[in-house]
Design an enzyme around this catalytic site. Structure first.
Site, mmCIF file in Angstrom:
data_model
loop_
_atom_site.group_PDB
_atom_site.id
_atom_site.type_symbol
_atom_site.label_atom_id
_atom_site.label_comp_id
_atom_site.label_asym_id
_atom_site.label_seq_id
_atom_site.Cartn_x
_atom_site.Cartn_y
_atom_site.Cartn_z
ATOM 1 N NE ARG A 142 -4.313 -1.416 2.097
ATOM 2 C CZ ARG A 142 -5.408 -0.975 1.473
ATOM 3 N NH1 ARG A 142 -5.436 0.224 0.948
ATOM 4 N NH2 ARG A 142 -6.479 -1.745 1.385
ATOM 5 C CE LYS A 166 -2.216 -4.906 9.903
ATOM 6 N NZ LYS A 166 -3.389 -4.041 9.579
ATOM 7 C CB ILE A 208 -3.720 -6.476 13.073
ATOM 8 C CG1 ILE A 208 -3.192 -6.157 14.481
ATOM 9 C CG2 ILE A 208 -4.860 -5.515 12.704
ATOM 10 C CD1 ILE A 208 -2.561 -4.776 14.621
#
Length: 290
Positions: A142, A166, A208
């Site tokens: 991303r 994460k 997560i």
């Protein structure tokens, strides 16, 4: 905060919208209750999956308050505060009431493409101004940049309140480089659903998750089984979830997961431009796996 609160399964919640493109607080409350009953260990508020870049300040406040109220202090809450303007991140930390939250999740700066030293300096500044534990968030798919293992380890060793990562690259070699050398109390959380279980086997503490919003009971049981060394059960759950994971990300996140939640009657599939909702063929494939 006890870092044990960050172990197991966290879910990064979507922001449901009405047909009129408003935040759907009723649906958001339903989703909080659903994942809580499904056995997840913590909830991430306003992470990537929430479409935070398309939310106004007022809408972010509505999302925070809705989740806090629906959660009823049952589960630890992690708040997403990150960006590619370091000063804006520091301002948001200062302006936001952080008392309901156990930690913040902060993404690597996107678009600017900082060097490793730039990323170190960015998170150093955040660490010096943040009163809560920080979860670093590496998601090169991303952001266009990937934080190296050396940078992660440098930050983990230099700042006590940088408590976790994460790691969402899906690169198991990078995962292993961090896991092999990280400080004893540092927490490794996978941010990539498909490689969560392998990372747990290598010493990770959980995830997560995105697919865990639609399948909180299955995903959290898979993680707990992996952490407990119940390999045959964990593997069976991984293979059961894999086709669902594939569909959830086929047309991007949160497009796919919102289609899952819509098929389950939890919210509408609407997303905000520049995203568009799932294609009819993806919706049909999701209905089939359900």
């Amino acid at each position: 905060m006890e870092t044990s609160q960050l172990k197991g399964t966290g879910v990064a919640l979507v922001t449901p919208f009405t047909k009129q493109n408003q935040v759907d607080t009723e649906a958001l409350t339903r989703i909080v209750e659903y994942v809580t009953q499904g056995g997840v260990e913590f909830i991430v508020v306003l992470g990537t999956t929430s479409e935070a870049p398309t939310l106004s300040k007022e809408e972010k406040k509505i999302v925070r308050e809705t989740i806090i109220q629906a959660n009823k202090k049952h589960l630890p809450l992690v708040l997403g505060i990150g960006g590619n303007n370091t000063q804006n991140v520091l301002d948001e930390l200062k302006e936001t009431d952080l008392t309901p939250f156990s930690a913040i999740l902060s993404v690597t700066p996107y678009y600017n493409k900082p060097s490793q030293n730039g990323m170190y300096a960015h998170f150093s500044a955040i660490a010096q101004h943040c009163p809560l534990p920080i979860i670093l968030y590496n998601v090169p798919g991303r952001t266009g940049v990937s934080m190296s293992a050396d940078t992660v380890l440098r930050l983990a060793n230099d700042f006590e309140n940088i408590a976790a990562i994460k790691e969402a690259s899906g690169n198991l070699v990078l995962d292993m480089e961090i896991l092999r050398h990280m400080p004893k109390d540092f927490i490794f959380l996978s941010g990539d659903d498909t490689t969560t279980l392998p990372s747990v086997y290598m010493g990770g503490s959980g995830a997560i998750s995105v697919i865990g919003i639609a399948y909180p009971e299955l995903f959290s049981r898979m993680v707990r089984s992996g952490l407990a060394g119940n390999i045959s059960e964990a593997n069976a759950l991984q293979y059961e979830l894999m086709p669902k994971m594939s569909l959830a990300f086929k047309e991007g996140n949160p497009v796919g997961i919102k289609a899952f939640l819509a098929a389950q009657g939890l919210c509408e599939p609407y997303v905000r431009l520049p995203l568009v909702e799932a294609s009819d063929s993806l919706k049909e494939a999701i209905r089939e796996v359900l």
